[in-house]
Motif scaffolding. Structure first.
Motif, mmCIF file in Angstrom:
data_model
loop_
_atom_site.group_PDB
_atom_site.id
_atom_site.type_symbol
_atom_site.label_atom_id
_atom_site.label_comp_id
_atom_site.label_asym_id
_atom_site.label_seq_id
_atom_site.Cartn_x
_atom_site.Cartn_y
_atom_site.Cartn_z
ATOM 1 N N LEU A 57 -47.343 51.679 92.120
ATOM 2 C CA LEU A 57 -46.047 51.027 92.001
ATOM 3 C C LEU A 57 -45.326 51.104 93.337
ATOM 4 O O LEU A 57 -45.590 51.985 94.144
ATOM 5 N N LYS A 58 -44.367 50.215 93.521
ATOM 6 C CA LYS A 58 -43.468 50.278 94.673
ATOM 7 C C LYS A 58 -42.058 50.521 94.155
ATOM 8 O O LYS A 58 -41.539 49.759 93.342
ATOM 9 N N LEU A 59 -41.439 51.607 94.608
ATOM 10 C CA LEU A 59 -40.030 51.886 94.301
ATOM 11 C C LEU A 59 -39.288 51.869 95.622
ATOM 12 O O LEU A 59 -39.313 52.841 96.375
ATOM 13 N N GLY A 60 -38.636 50.725 95.903
ATOM 14 C CA GLY A 60 -38.058 50.567 97.227
ATOM 15 C C GLY A 60 -39.173 50.637 98.249
ATOM 16 O O GLY A 60 -40.229 50.008 98.087
ATOM 17 N N PRO A 61 -39.027 51.440 99.294
ATOM 18 C CA PRO A 61 -40.071 51.539 100.314
ATOM 19 C C PRO A 61 -41.231 52.446 99.915
ATOM 20 O O PRO A 61 -42.235 52.511 100.627
ATOM 21 N N LYS A 62 -41.113 53.166 98.817
ATOM 22 C CA LYS A 62 -42.127 54.153 98.446
ATOM 23 C C LYS A 62 -43.253 53.538 97.616
ATOM 24 O O LYS A 62 -43.031 52.662 96.782
ATOM 25 N N THR A 63 -44.468 54.061 97.834
ATOM 26 C CA THR A 63 -45.583 53.797 96.934
ATOM 27 C C THR A 63 -45.716 54.982 95.990
ATOM 28 O O THR A 63 -45.770 56.134 96.421
ATOM 29 N N VAL A 64 -45.729 54.691 94.702
ATOM 30 C CA VAL A 64 -45.803 55.724 93.676
ATOM 31 C C VAL A 64 -47.022 55.433 92.807
ATOM 32 O O VAL A 64 -47.315 54.270 92.499
ATOM 33 N N TYR A 65 -47.727 56.486 92.421
ATOM 34 C CA TYR A 65 -48.929 56.358 91.599
ATOM 35 C C TYR A 65 -48.571 56.693 90.152
ATOM 36 O O TYR A 65 -48.107 57.801 89.862
ATOM 37 N N ALA A 66 -48.779 55.733 89.251
ATOM 38 C CA ALA A 66 -48.479 55.943 87.833
ATOM 39 C C ALA A 66 -49.761 56.304 87.092
ATOM 40 O O ALA A 66 -50.772 55.609 87.210
ATOM 41 N N VAL A 67 -49.721 57.397 86.328
ATOM 42 C CA VAL A 67 -50.855 57.854 85.526
ATOM 43 C C VAL A 67 -50.578 57.483 84.081
ATOM 44 O O VAL A 67 -49.481 57.735 83.567
ATOM 45 N N THR A 68 -51.578 56.888 83.401
ATOM 46 C CA THR A 68 -51.291 56.251 82.116
ATOM 47 C C THR A 68 -52.076 56.798 80.935
ATOM 48 O O THR A 68 -51.854 56.350 79.813
ATOM 49 N N THR A 69 -52.999 57.754 81.129
ATOM 50 C CA THR A 69 -53.832 58.226 80.029
ATOM 51 C C THR A 69 -53.520 59.692 79.703
ATOM 52 O O THR A 69 -53.138 60.455 80.596
ATOM 53 N N PRO A 70 -53.726 60.092 78.448
ATOM 54 C CA PRO A 70 -53.427 61.483 78.093
ATOM 55 C C PRO A 70 -54.228 62.500 78.889
ATOM 56 O O PRO A 70 -53.675 63.505 79.356
ATOM 57 N N ASP A 71 -55.535 62.284 79.059
ATOM 58 C CA ASP A 71 -56.341 63.293 79.738
ATOM 59 C C ASP A 71 -55.936 63.451 81.193
ATOM 60 O O ASP A 71 -55.898 64.564 81.730
ATOM 61 N N LEU A 72 -55.566 62.351 81.849
ATOM 62 C CA LEU A 72 -55.171 62.457 83.252
ATOM 63 C C LEU A 72 -53.782 63.069 83.406
ATOM 64 O O LEU A 72 -53.523 63.761 84.395
#
Length: 458
Positions: A57-72
């Motif tokens: 994801l991009k939040l303003g100038p930042k790149t953010v990594y979204a984790v979407t699964t229970p095990d992760l």
């Protein structure tokens, strides 16, 4: 309740090359995905799994990594390569500071956990039972059939009073509970905006919203200073968490600093009260929306108590009542978004996570995912019966987190939530009244927008 049933799979054979996570669609110039997180945050986070197990994801100038699964998400919480940090915690620093257990890392965090943990041991919780009973029954005595209950104010009142009386031995908390309620509503909304749209300089301009935020934040810190100053002036040393903090030593055997004491009390009173109060609001909404389960709670309590007022010692026997609490927390978690930061280059689910990267995940999305739950959006407390809960994937329900960041007050919180639910459902049925709005209000936490109920005597 058992929700841990499978092992997380987070590593790949060494020969397999690590991948770059896909980028989520819908970003806009400058704001990135921040605009979607403002307009439809819950829906946006819930749909991210469609794009992958890890998504950029991009939040303003930042790149953010979204984790979407229970095990992760479980792997993320348990792996020392990821620390408490990132957009959420940066936005919370104005409230929580940098020296309290909520935001500390490493040796400081371990030492702070050792200081506060005795107050929340399983064998310590029964000592708080009489206070929890008194406050739960005082709540029902204060309400009268036909009244209109402002559930926001009432939920904060009981949450703050229980925390203050059990952990800080604080009296005369009604006025402070009202201040805390009003201030937290403003602060947590403002902190959420600062997290998803990180335009720092704009938040320092003397705009009305910024001035309101700053006033609310200042009042929260003043409230904590008043509590600490009153205890010092009294000369009393009751066996409570505040005394433990005032007598705690740092790694060098010296008394901990005033800022750390302040930040620790903030962590006890503010996020804890906010999350418990929000959960109480959702439980009241559930009792109104699902009278069949409210009736089952009433019948269960009466079968255990024989008609006497419900007591703390009854809570462990109230299986359906406890399951109602858990299911309410599944569908409407007070804490719906969390962040971490990568300490070093690492791997998660076969994806490369660079050192310093911010990682975000949503308990709300995880706990409502159709891949983990049959009839995932249905309110079904019986899914937590032992024979059914074994089918829920591990880490698909972790309302108090896991690992060394697990909330130390999990048993304390569950006891008061179940006791309050039992007490109010035994005495009243509830109906929403004109003007009530139980739509979700999104900030750092989730709560009903403006829940107004009228109690009906049973």
């Amino acid at each position: 309740m058992t929700v841990e049933s499978v092992k997380p799979q987070t590593t790949l054979p060494e020969a397999q090359e690590l991948r770059e996570p896909p980028v989520a669609g819908g970003g806009v110039p400058l704001l990135g995905h921040g605009l979607k997180l403002v307009r439809d945050p819950l829906g946006f986070m819930a749909r991210l799994r469609e794009h992958g197990d890890v998504v950029r994801l991009k939040l303003g100038p930042k790149t953010v990594y979204a984790v979407t699964t229970p095990d992760l998400t479980g792997a993320l919480a348990l792996n020392p390569n990821y620390k408490i940090d990132g957009p959420l915690w940066e936005s919370l620093e104005g409230l929580l500071g940098k020296e309290g257990v909520a935001t500390a890392n490493g040796p400081r965090h371990r030492r702070q956990r050792r200081t506060i943990q005795p107050a929340f041991r399983l064998d310590a919780i029964p000592a708080y039972g009489p206070i929890m009973e008194e406050e739960a029954h005082a709540l029902t005595e204060r309400w009268q059939p036909g009244d209109t209950i402002d559930c926001t104010g009432e939920s904060f009142r009981v949450a703050v009073r229980i925390a203050a009386r059990c952990l800080l031995r604080g009296d005369f908390m009604d006025e402070r509970a009202e201040r805390l309620c009003n201030a937290l509503a403003t602060v947590f909304r403002g902190m959420y905006r600062r997290m998803v749209v990180p335009l720092g300089p704009l938040y320092r301009l003397p705009l009305p919203a910024n001035r309101e935020f700053n006033r609310a934040l200042a009042d929260l810190h003043l409230l904590v200073d008043e509590i600490v100053a009153e205890r010092r002036a009294s000369g009393q040393k009751p066996d409570d968490l505040l005394t433990a903090l005032l007598e705690a030593k740092d790694e060098n055997g010296e008394p901990i600093g005033e800022q750390e004491i302040h930040d620790q009390v903030v962590a006890i009173l503010t996020p804890g009260s906010e999350t418990v109060a929000s959960t109480i609001m959702w439980l009241l909404q559930v009792l109104a929306e699902h009278p069949e389960h409210a009736d089952r709670v009433r019948d269960e309590v009466e079968s255990v108590t024989g008609g006497r007022p419900v007591a703390f010692e009854d809570v462990r026997k109230l299986r359906h009542t406890n399951n109602v609490v858990v299911e309410a927390m599944r569908l409407r978690p007070a804490v719906w978004i969390l962040t971490r930061r990568a300490v070093t280059d690492s791997e998660l689910g076969g994806y490369r996570i660079p050192a310093g990267a911010d990682i975000v995940y949503s308990p709300y999305a995880i706990q409502r995912d159709a891949r983990s739950y049959a009839e995932n959006l249905r309110f079904d407390p019986d899914r937590w019966l032992p024979e059914r809960s074994k089918d829920v994937p591990k880490y698909a329900m972790s309302p108090f987190s896991v690992g060394n960041r697990k909330c130390p007050s999990d048993h304390f919180s569950m006891a008061q939530l179940s006791l309050i639910t039992a007490a109010v459902a035994t005495r009243y049925r509830f109906e929403q009244v004109p003007g009530s709005d139980d739509l979700t209000r999104v900030g750092i936490t989730l709560r009903p927008n403006r829940l107004l109920l009228t109690p009906v005597a049973r």
